[in-house]
Design an enzyme around this catalytic site. Structure first.
Site: not given
Ligand code: 13P
Length: 255
Positions: A14, A98, A100, A174
């Site tokens: 990220k 993704h 996000e 997350g």
């Molecule tokens: P986390 O492993 O921090 O929960 O994030 C997962 C993710 O979005 C991977 O693309």
């Protein structure tokens, strides 16, 4: 050889890490002499890809890829990065859709379908991300959502030999609330069934799970028959944890 023989440990960094953190990551990584029997992949911020590629090269099999790309092939799109540019730079894979990107940048299945087509046409491996929100999970509509994301995002695509799917429930990203291996496997088996309606070689498509994966919970997830790896955010940032997950990813025979 089957694309599913080795597990995929994909770190999605990220918008994290500075140059010093990256150097520290690879210093720790290089101190581990044990051979890895998995596909270790990392997607850093775009600008860090060349330096990671250089550091990873000395370590052997780490592949360095991108977290996103443009929906357009080329032209007046200030700030965007094309599939051709990625491919031209020798970048082997790209993460597409993704959650996000879907939530914060309003990317929908139709736009993501364009990205997947361009990525595959540029010979990139495309990791298409799908997953339901907490509300959708509570309403029991997970499979409906997944089905729509798969059929709309993959419409018009006939060749799946460079496609991977990542199931990332949004409520697990997350949050520390990882899906149980049983819940994740149930959705993965459903995904494989849906893919079988679209592609004759659906059985060859690697399916990754993402959402609060860490060194403590990864082995249970990877032991499931339809889970071919993890797409890992937070726990992929530290070399020690990333390595631990790579070491737990053992290949296993498939009938
Ligand atoms: P986390 O492993 O921090 O929960 O994030 C997962 C993710 O979005 C991977 O693309």
């Amino acid at each position: 050889m089957s694309r599913r023989n080795l597990k995929y440990i994909v770190g999605n960094w990220k918008m994290n890490h500075k140059l010093a953190d990256i150097k520290e990551f690879f210093t720790t990584f290089s101190q581990s002499r044990a051979e890895l029997h998995c596909h270790p992949w990392i997607a850093p911020q775009f600008i860090h890809i060349p330096i990671l590629k250089e550091l990873a090269f000395t370590l052997g099999n780490i592949q360095v890829g991108a977290q996103n790309m443009s929906h357009a092939a080329s032209g007046a799109y200030t700030g965007e990065i094309s599939a051709t540019a990625l491919s031209d730079m020798g970048i082997p894979f790209v993460i597409i859709g993704h959650s996000e990107r879907r939530n914060q940048f309003k990317e929908d299945n139709e736009l993501l379908s364009k990205k997947i087509k361009l990525a595959l046409a540029s010979d990139l491996q495309a990791i298409y991300c799908i997953g339901e929100t907490a509300i959708e999970f509570e309403k029991g509509t997970t499979k409906e959502i997944i089905k729509e994301q798969l059929h709309q995002g993959l419409s018009g695509i006939s060749d799946c030999h460079k496609l991977l799917i990542a199931y990332e429930p949004v409520w697990a990203i997350g949050t520390g609330k990882v899906a149980t291996p049983k819940i994740a496997e149930d959705v993965h088996a459903f995904i494989r069934n849906e893919l079988a309606q679209l592609f004759t070689s659906a059985n060859e498509i690697p399916l990754l799970y993402g959402g609060s994966v860490n060194p403590e919970n990864i082995s249970g997830l990877l032991s499931m028959p339809n889970i071919d790896g993890g797409l890992i955010g937070g726990a992929s940032l530290k070399a020690k944890d990333f390595l631990s997950m790579c070491h737990q990813a053992r290949p296993f025979a498939r009938s």
